[in-house]
Scaffold this active site. Structure first.
Site, PDB file in Angstrom:
ATOM      1  N   TYR A 142     -35.713  37.777  22.576  1.00 31.59           N
ATOM      2  CA  TYR A 142     -35.899  38.100  23.996  1.00 31.59           C
ATOM      3  C   TYR A 142     -36.601  39.437  24.083  1.00 31.59           C
ATOM      4  O   TYR A 142     -36.232  40.389  23.389  1.00 31.59           O
ATOM      5  CB  TYR A 142     -34.539  38.165  24.702  1.00 31.59           C
ATOM      6  CG  TYR A 142     -34.594  38.594  26.155  1.00 31.59           C
ATOM      7  CD1 TYR A 142     -34.059  39.831  26.550  1.00 31.59           C
ATOM      8  CD2 TYR A 142     -35.160  37.792  27.127  1.00 31.59           C
ATOM      9  CE1 TYR A 142     -34.095  40.229  27.876  1.00 31.59           C
ATOM     10  CE2 TYR A 142     -35.193  38.182  28.464  1.00 31.59           C
ATOM     11  CZ  TYR A 142     -34.656  39.411  28.836  1.00 31.59           C
ATOM     12  OH  TYR A 142     -34.697  39.804  30.157  1.00 31.59           O
ATOM     13  N   ASP A 237     -40.377  45.064  18.604  1.00 31.46           N
ATOM     14  CA  ASP A 237     -39.625  45.324  19.832  1.00 31.46           C
ATOM     15  C   ASP A 237     -38.303  45.973  19.406  1.00 31.46           C
ATOM     16  O   ASP A 237     -37.355  45.286  19.015  1.00 31.46           O
ATOM     17  CB  ASP A 237     -39.384  44.023  20.598  1.00 31.46           C
ATOM     18  CG  ASP A 237     -38.585  44.281  21.864  1.00 31.46           C
ATOM     19  OD1 ASP A 237     -38.460  43.340  22.682  1.00 31.46           O
ATOM     20  OD2 ASP A 237     -38.072  45.405  22.045  1.00 31.46           O
ATOM     21  N   LYS A 265     -33.263  51.532  26.311  1.00 29.73           N
ATOM     22  CA  LYS A 265     -31.836  51.733  26.064  1.00 29.73           C
ATOM     23  C   LYS A 265     -31.481  53.131  25.545  1.00 29.73           C
ATOM     24  O   LYS A 265     -31.396  54.088  26.323  1.00 29.73           O
ATOM     25  CB  LYS A 265     -31.325  50.628  25.123  1.00 29.73           C
ATOM     26  CG  LYS A 265     -31.499  49.220  25.745  1.00 29.73           C
ATOM     27  CD  LYS A 265     -31.001  48.132  24.833  1.00 29.73           C
ATOM     28  CE  LYS A 265     -31.411  46.758  25.324  1.00 29.73           C
ATOM     29  NZ  LYS A 265     -30.545  46.237  26.390  1.00 29.73           N
TER      30      LYS A 265
HETATM   31  P1  KE4 Z   1     -34.788  45.746  29.888  1.00 31.30           P
HETATM   32  O1  KE4 Z   1     -35.974  45.362  30.760  1.00 31.30           O
HETATM   33  O2  KE4 Z   1     -33.553  44.922  30.210  1.00 31.30           O
HETATM   34  O3  KE4 Z   1     -34.515  47.248  29.883  1.00 31.30           O
HETATM   35  O4  KE4 Z   1     -35.181  45.426  28.370  1.00 31.30           O
HETATM   36  C1  KE4 Z   1     -35.611  44.127  28.040  1.00 31.30           C
HETATM   37  C2  KE4 Z   1     -35.409  43.905  26.555  1.00 31.30           C
HETATM   38  C3  KE4 Z   1     -36.494  43.965  25.714  1.00 31.30           C
HETATM   39  N1  KE4 Z   1     -36.360  43.779  24.380  1.00 31.30           N
HETATM   40  C4  KE4 Z   1     -35.141  43.536  23.823  1.00 31.30           C
HETATM   41  C5  KE4 Z   1     -35.038  43.330  22.349  1.00 31.30           C
HETATM   42  C6  KE4 Z   1     -33.991  43.463  24.650  1.00 31.30           C
HETATM   43  O5  KE4 Z   1     -32.788  43.200  24.095  1.00 31.30           O
HETATM   44  C7  KE4 Z   1     -34.114  43.660  26.034  1.00 31.30           C
HETATM   45  C8  KE4 Z   1     -32.929  43.576  26.981  1.00 31.30           C
HETATM   46  N2  KE4 Z   1     -31.658  43.323  26.381  1.00 31.30           N
HETATM   47  C9  KE4 Z   1     -30.685  42.653  27.212  1.00 31.30           C
HETATM   48  C10 KE4 Z   1     -29.430  42.442  26.358  1.00 31.30           C
HETATM   49  N3  KE4 Z   1     -29.609  41.443  25.383  1.00 31.30           N
HETATM   50  C11 KE4 Z   1     -30.414  43.397  28.471  1.00 31.30           C
HETATM   51  C12 KE4 Z   1     -29.172  42.955  29.195  1.00 31.30           C
HETATM   52  C13 KE4 Z   1     -29.498  42.299  30.518  1.00 31.30           C
HETATM   53  O6  KE4 Z   1     -30.497  41.552  30.570  1.00 31.30           O
HETATM   54  O7  KE4 Z   1     -28.737  42.538  31.477  1.00 31.30           O
END
Ligand code: KE4
Length: 424
Positions: A142, A237, A265
């Site tokens: 993801y 990523d 994060k």
């Molecule tokens: P954000 O747009 O949520 O800050 O980041 C997206 C993203 C990009 N790349 C990786 C590897 C990620 O894990 C994420 C977002 N992680 C999720 C948890 N698996 C965020 C939690 C959520 O969607 O509420």
């Protein structure tokens, strides 16, 4: 004070699903989400006054634990000078200099406001730099919710991949190709089929969105070689793994150098921050220097930069921070594995350093297909059992547990005791 049930009823009237991000709705575990009122260290408190030991850690940012004094102090101090100017500030230069100093592959970086924005921008940079359109991603990985990443594999290699979300036009995903994680042959086949058309491969260097799936030995190195052989860029990523596995992230941990890296994060210390960066010749394509447009009102926000700088400085200057945290992860996840094995519960415990997760399957989990063999009903039982004993886990099988430096041995022992009582 309203409890979580009442708050959820209220929330669902004005927020889709009652939440601002789907996984928080506890849909995968069939329970009412806990509305959190405050957090400190490794603890959370919910609107019903219950206390939990937290393994979500805001999905990764809270590597030092919640409400770390140095981070709070930095935010309070910065906020007194104003929240946002929409102008250049020294703090964002400091943050860029620090990321470039700590992550050798990053010579230039751009701050954004989320991991999604970082990935969207890095993909645009890769396409702008190479003049190519196709992107390879991996099933089970993801990368945020930008259109081009919301894609599911078509039935065969040559079939067009289709959007995995409503509202995403086919045109947005027809240049996104899907390979299988830990399967370099699936990558080679795409490079052959789309020779000269592939701008980049984007990968989570440790899969953490299909549960935790480590790279097979040599997989990341093979990706590097395939990209070099085909004139494509390698994008790591590291939104989760960045500053999680070490100061140089997964690229330092595994010794593989990407061309571009995305962050999120941890670099925000809990505030909304993302970043992308890499080779100077690529990043010079980004506006206003180059032709690849990318912008953001709150990018490099001074208060968010203060939080991120405080957190990264603590990680940089705490002696043996990662050796200690990763060793704690080895001990804790190893103990979880022993307990479930002794209880003869079919499971697979995957972990890398302070990232880990339990799959309820007897099979090895090395990609998305094998992750899906997990018994998600059993996971929901496990989640409910642990929650009732004051342990707050990810409300989905396909997420990760995040250990922090705030998790005390005493608390981890209490969690293991709760796990021993899990008898499905
Ligand atoms: P954000 O747009 O949520 O800050 O980041 C997206 C993203 C990009 N790349 C990786 C590897 C990620 O894990 C994420 C977002 N992680 C999720 C948890 N698996 C965020 C939690 C959520 O969607 O509420």
């Amino acid at each position: 004070m309203m409890g979580s049930e009442e708050l959820f009823d209220r929330a669902r009237k004005v927020l889709p699903g009652g939440v601002n991000s789907p996984v928080r709705a506890f849909g995968s575990v069939g329970m009412t989400p806990r509305f959190i009122t405050r957090a400190a260290g490794d603890r959370l408190w919910d609107a019903d006054g219950r206390e939990y030991i937290d393994f979500v850690g805001s999905w990764g940012p809270m590597i030092l634990g919640h409400a770390h004094p140095a981070v709070l102090e930095a935010v309070e101090k910065a906020a007194r000078d104003g929240l946002s100017f929409g102008a250049a500030t020294e703090r964002e230069v400091e943050m860029a200099e620090l990321i470039c100093a700590l992550v050798p592959s990053v010579e230039m970086v751009r701050m954004v406001n989320s991991g999604t924005e970082a990935v969207m921008s890095a993909i645009r940079a890769a396409r702008g730099f190479t003049g190519r359109d196709k992107i390879i991603k991996f099933s089970g990985c993801y990368h945020g919710h930008t259109d081009a990443m919301l894609v599911q594999a078509g039935s065969g290699l040559m079939t067009q991949n289709t959007p995995s979300s409503a509202g995403v036009p086919k045109g947005c995903t027809e240049d996104t190709l899907i390979a299988d994680y830990n399967d370099i042959v699936s990558v080679q086949e795409l490079f052959t089929a789309y020779y000269g058309q592939i701008a980049a491969v984007i990968v989570e260097p440790v899969g953490a969105n299909m549960g935790v799936v480590p790279p097979a030995p040599g997989f990341l190195q093979a990706l590097r070689a395939e990209c070099d052989a085909n004139g494509a860029l390698l994008i790591f990523d590291e939104v989760i793994t960045g500053f999680r596995l070490g100061l140089a992230g997964a690229q330092g941990y595994y010794g593989v150098t990407p061309d571009l890296t995305t962050f999120g994060k941890i670099i925000g210390g809990g505030m909304p921050v993302g970043a992308y960066g890499g080779q100077r010749e690529i990043m010079k394509k980004i506006s206003p220097l180059g032709p690849v447009y990318q912008a953001g009102t709150l990018s490099g926000n001074p208060v968010a930069m203060a939080a991120g700088l405080a957190q990264l400085s603590a990680l940089q200057y705490t002696p043996d921070f990662y050796e200690t945290l990763n060793a704690a992860g080895d001990r804790f996840f190893g103990a979880m594995d022993e307990i479930l094995t002794a209880a003869e519960i079919p499971h697979r415990l995957n972990h890398v350093g302070s990232l880990g997760c339990v799959f309820f399957t007897g099979d090895e989990v090395r990609d998305y297909a094998s992750a899906q063999t997990s018994d998600t009903a059993r996971y929901a039982e496990y989640f409910g059992h642990m929650l009732s004993r004051g342990v707050y886990l990810a409300p989905s099988q396909f997420e990760a547990m995040f250990l922090s430096s705030a998790h005390t041995d005493e608390d981890l022992d209490a969690v293991l005791s709760a796990l021993r009582e899990f008898t499905p």
